[in-house]
Design an enzyme around this catalytic site. Structure first.
Site, PDB file in Angstrom:
ATOM      1  N   ASP B  12       3.140  -1.225  -6.688  1.00 38.35           N
ATOM      2  CA  ASP B  12       4.580  -1.461  -6.603  1.00 38.35           C
ATOM      3  C   ASP B  12       5.267  -0.116  -6.806  1.00 38.35           C
ATOM      4  OD1 ASP B  12       6.791  -3.811  -8.363  1.00 38.35           O
ATOM      5  OD2 ASP B  12       7.031  -2.612  -6.558  1.00 38.35           O
ATOM      6  N   ASP B 107       7.921  -1.967  -0.226  1.00 42.86           N
ATOM      7  CA  ASP B 107       7.425  -1.045  -1.254  1.00 42.86           C
ATOM      8  C   ASP B 107       6.376  -1.677  -2.170  1.00 42.86           C
ATOM      9  OD1 ASP B 107       9.091  -2.851  -2.477  1.00 42.86           O
ATOM     10  OD2 ASP B 107      10.030  -1.395  -3.797  1.00 42.86           O
ATOM     11  N   GLU B 108       5.705  -2.688  -1.698  1.00 43.57           N
ATOM     12  CA  GLU B 108       4.819  -3.428  -2.586  1.00 43.57           C
ATOM     13  C   GLU B 108       3.695  -4.054  -1.763  1.00 43.57           C
ATOM     14  OE1 GLU B 108       5.482  -7.291  -5.445  1.00 43.57           O
ATOM     15  OE2 GLU B 108       7.179  -6.413  -4.428  1.00 43.57           O
TER      16      GLU B 108
END
Lengths: 374, 368
Positions: B12, B107-108
């Site tokens: 993350d 983003d993860e």
């Protein structure tokens, strides 16, 4: 606009409108129903721009004429909650608000509406050649083919049933590429120039929901841009699409010379029960035709297996067919007679079904279904 | 024999949007930054830097309120195209380690690194190297969780942020689970959590002992899943690229390029990257799209859809070149070039579709 009318008649028409009104639409006005009051009648219109339904109610007392649009779903929900024998008063207030008043129960509701002037213009089919038949005959055709209409979005040309005049009868055909349902009913009168027309799925659904006496005459008009279907005080319009329906007569096999005569309900029951054991999505069942009996069976590794024997008259070489159970059920559900004929060729060719005896009013009914690969 | 435990990493990025802004503009470094809409126009915060979070600024909060909480807050308009570029770099790193990358958002992601390109036997080593590679390539920090399944890996990455690395190994599993409140459970939101607390279920491990009836009332039919999760059991696989509908590569040049010859090399390398991506997934694409951004930032795209569908570098390059002639790239300086492929199918000629057991009465697509 101000008028009063019985709850029951308004409720019934609004119910019919729900099938046409867009539920999720970017044009808010398309989720509205158009109400237009003249001295003698209230006209209701719903449309999704492809299909339009118009109903006229004459059991109204108009105090002032006028027009407005209100959310169709909401109005129907409200009206449905009222006692059917009550009278309601509809009155347009300022800013297109519509007031609904009832004496018993004593109730007052105000719904936000939109101006009638923003509503799409009503389509027109008048002037084109017509085909006339009874509502009973039309609904019967729809019932016999509706399930075979394609649900694949890409196949626009198959997303409806083809209606075709044929002398003093009318024919309707539907196919999804796997099966074909073809029905012909007697007692249709068509004017010259009435070319075959594709009746959309939505219209087929509306027609099957129409409740009016079966002898009610239906006039179908093939206009320049729309077909119009007029049934008593109701009219349906559907955009005329230039889509080529497949040449279905070509696909009807001529070599299905093995004939089984089976009790319709017994076979239907067997297929329903045995298909419960089918593990895959297509609900495949195997139908084995043997002299004197047909055996419906299914086996799957995940679920289990089962079979049921149904007596039948069959005197040819044994044939095994794997069929999508639902495809067979849908035909058996609507074939009218106690017994049906199933005509076969071999395990990888089409199976044809038809009622074993003549059915009054029904000139012919044929169902063609392709099997699953063995 | 029980299968060997999987090694799942959840990565993350830390305050991703805000961190990208702080990195791109050194004046923002160390200052409270919120990426989001204008306070005057009722905007909301999309992301807040850690400096801003200390003031109680969080995402989804109205910008106006964020400014009141944190008077020195710098509010920056989001630049999604930029975040996408950075995200592509980050995911490129992930995919160079394992094809089993399941993006959860920009983003993860989950990574199944049981097998990995580095040949690292330990999940924690893979995670350490991933974090280092991301930092090296983008200057950004990420938090990672390493565990035998997705549920635990995600909890682990959230355990210590920013720049955290938490491992849940079988031997510290119980200790880890016993510290978690019931809301940590996947699928348990505030309402369900309150219902569970009212029934005396406060910690995640309390779920194990909770009566069936209590659980069913609180969460309905998913109570079995919940109970399994409370033991740390989660068999869901890492599903790579569930949502991928296109494969693309883009490059912004350090200095603007002029002339078709100068663009040949970037075009080839991008076609190669797209081809490699498709090849790894055994996909072909019917449509190739070329994107050209000129020096003045005007952007044009050209697309061609035709059969056979493409997968190899040469065919993608050939179509990209052809489209380049339909732009003004020959005469105008080019700042950015992108090649992408979409309209995925299983083979070069998708006409003979997946063979269906259902035989056809006729070909519905044939002309009548």
């Amino acid at each position: 606009m101000e008028l009063s009318l019985p709850v029951s008649s308004l409720s019934k028409e609004l119910g019919l409108m729900q099938g046409v009104v867009e539920k999720r639409t970017t044009h808010q006005i398309l989720s509205n129903v158009l109400l237009e009051a003249t001295e003698a009648r209230l006209t209701l219109t719903a449309t999704d721009l492809d299909t339009t339904i118009v109903s006229e109610l004459t059991d109204v007392t108009t105090r002032t004429t006028g027009a407005v649009t209100v959310p169709a779903r909401r109005l129907h929900d409200v009206v449905r909650e009222l006692p059917p024998d009550a009278e309601i008063r509809l009155k347009v207030l300022e800013n297109h608000h519509v007031q609904i008043e009832c004496k018993d129960p004593k109730l007052r509701i105000r719904l936000n509406g939109l101006p009638a002037t923003d509503y799409p213009t009503r389509p027109e089919a008048a002037g084109g050649p017509t085909l006339t038949l009874s509502l009973g005959a039309l609904k019967r055709m729809v019932e016999k083919v509706r399930f075979a209409v394609s649900v694949e979005e890409m196949r626009l040309q198959l997303q409806g049933a083809l209606l075709k005049p044929k002398g003093d009868s009318a024919e309707m055909a539907a196919t999804d590429g796997h099966r074909l349902a073809l029905v012909e009913v007697e007692g249709a009168v068509s004017e010259p120039g009435f070319e075959p027309v594709l009746v959309s799925r939505k219209v087929l659904e509306e027609l099957s929901r129409l409740d009016a006496p079966p002898e009610t005459p239906v006039t179908i008009t093939r206009g320049a841009n729309h077909i119009g279907i007029s049934v008593g005080s109701r009219r349906l319009f559907s955009k005329l699409e230039d889509r080529r329906f497949p040449d279905y007569e070509k696909v009807i096999g001529k070599e299905n010379d093995k004939r089984a005569v089976v009790d319709r309900e017994a076979l239907l029951g067997a297929v329903r029960r045995i298909s419960l054991l089918s593990g895959d999505r297509t609900k495949a069942v195997t139908i084995s035709f043997r002299p004197g009996a047909v055996v419906v069976s299914s086996e799957s590794q995940e679920v289990g297996e089962g079979d049921q024997e149904v007596a039948c008259s069959y005197a040819n070489d044994p044939v095994n067919l794997r069929l999508n159970a639902r495809y067979l059920e849908q035909f058996l559900e609507v074939a009218d007679t106690n017994q049906v004929d199933l005509l076969l060729k071999d395990e990888s060719s089409q199976c044809q079904g038809r009622p074993s005896e003549a059915v009054p009013g029904l000139k012919s009914y044929l169902y063609v279904v392709m099997p699953l690969r063995m | 024999m029980e299968p060997a435990p999987r090694k799942i990493v959840h990565v993350d990025m830390d305050a991703f949007f805000a961190s990208v802004e702080q990195r791109d503009d050194p004046r923002l470094a160390g200052r409270p930054v919120a990426v989001g809409g204008d306070a005057a126009r009722r905007g909301v915060v999309a992301a807040a830097s850690y400096e801003a979070r200390r003031f109680g600024v969080f995402s989804a909060m109205p910008t106006a309120r964020a400014v009141r909480l944190c008077p020195g807050l710098v509010v920056v308009r989001p630049r999604f195209a930029r975040y996408k570029e950075v995200s592509a770099v980050v995911f490129g790193i992930f995919r160079s380690v394992t094809p089993l990358v399941e993006p959860l958002s920009i983003d993860e992601a989950f990574l199944d690194v049981t097998q990995n390109a580095w040949g690292e036997p330990l999940g924690v080593e893979v995670a350490r190297r991933l974090k280092a590679a991301v930092r090296e390539a983008t200057g950004l920090t990420a938090s990672a969780g390493v565990a035998p399944n997705k549920f635990l890996a995600k909890l682990a990455s959230g355990w210590r942020k920013p720049d955290g690395l938490t491992v849940v190994a079988p031997r510290n599993l119980e200790a880890f689970l016993s510290r978690l409140p019931v809301d940590a459970l996947w699928g348990v939101g505030p309402v369900t959590a309150r219902r569970l607390r009212d029934a005396g279920v406060h910690r995640l491990v309390d779920v194990r002992e909770a009566p069936e009836e209590t659980l069913r009332r609180a969460v309905g039919s998913s109570c079995e899943t919940l109970r399994r999760l409370s033991f740390g059991i989660d068999d869901r696989p890492v599903v790579p690229d569930r949502a991928s509908k296109s494969a693309g590569a883009e490059r912004t040049f350090d200095t603007d390029l002029t002339g078709v010859e100068a663009l040949e090399e970037p075009l080839r390398s991008m076609s190669g990257r797209v081809s490699a991506w498709l090849g790894k997934r055994r996909l072909f694409g019917r449509t190739v799209t070329l994107k050209v951004r000129y020096a003045d930032f005007t952007t044009v795209t050209r697309s061609v859809t035709e059969l056979p569908a493409v997968q190899d570098e040469a065919s993608i390059l050939e179509r990209a070149r052809r489209m380049l002639t339909r732009t003004e790239a020959a005469s105008r300086p080019v700042r950015l070039l992108g090649v992408s492929v979409h309209g995925f199918c299983d083979g070069p000629d998708p006409r003979p579709r997946r063979p269906s057991a259902q035989l056809a009465l006729f070909d519905p697509d044939a002309p009548p």
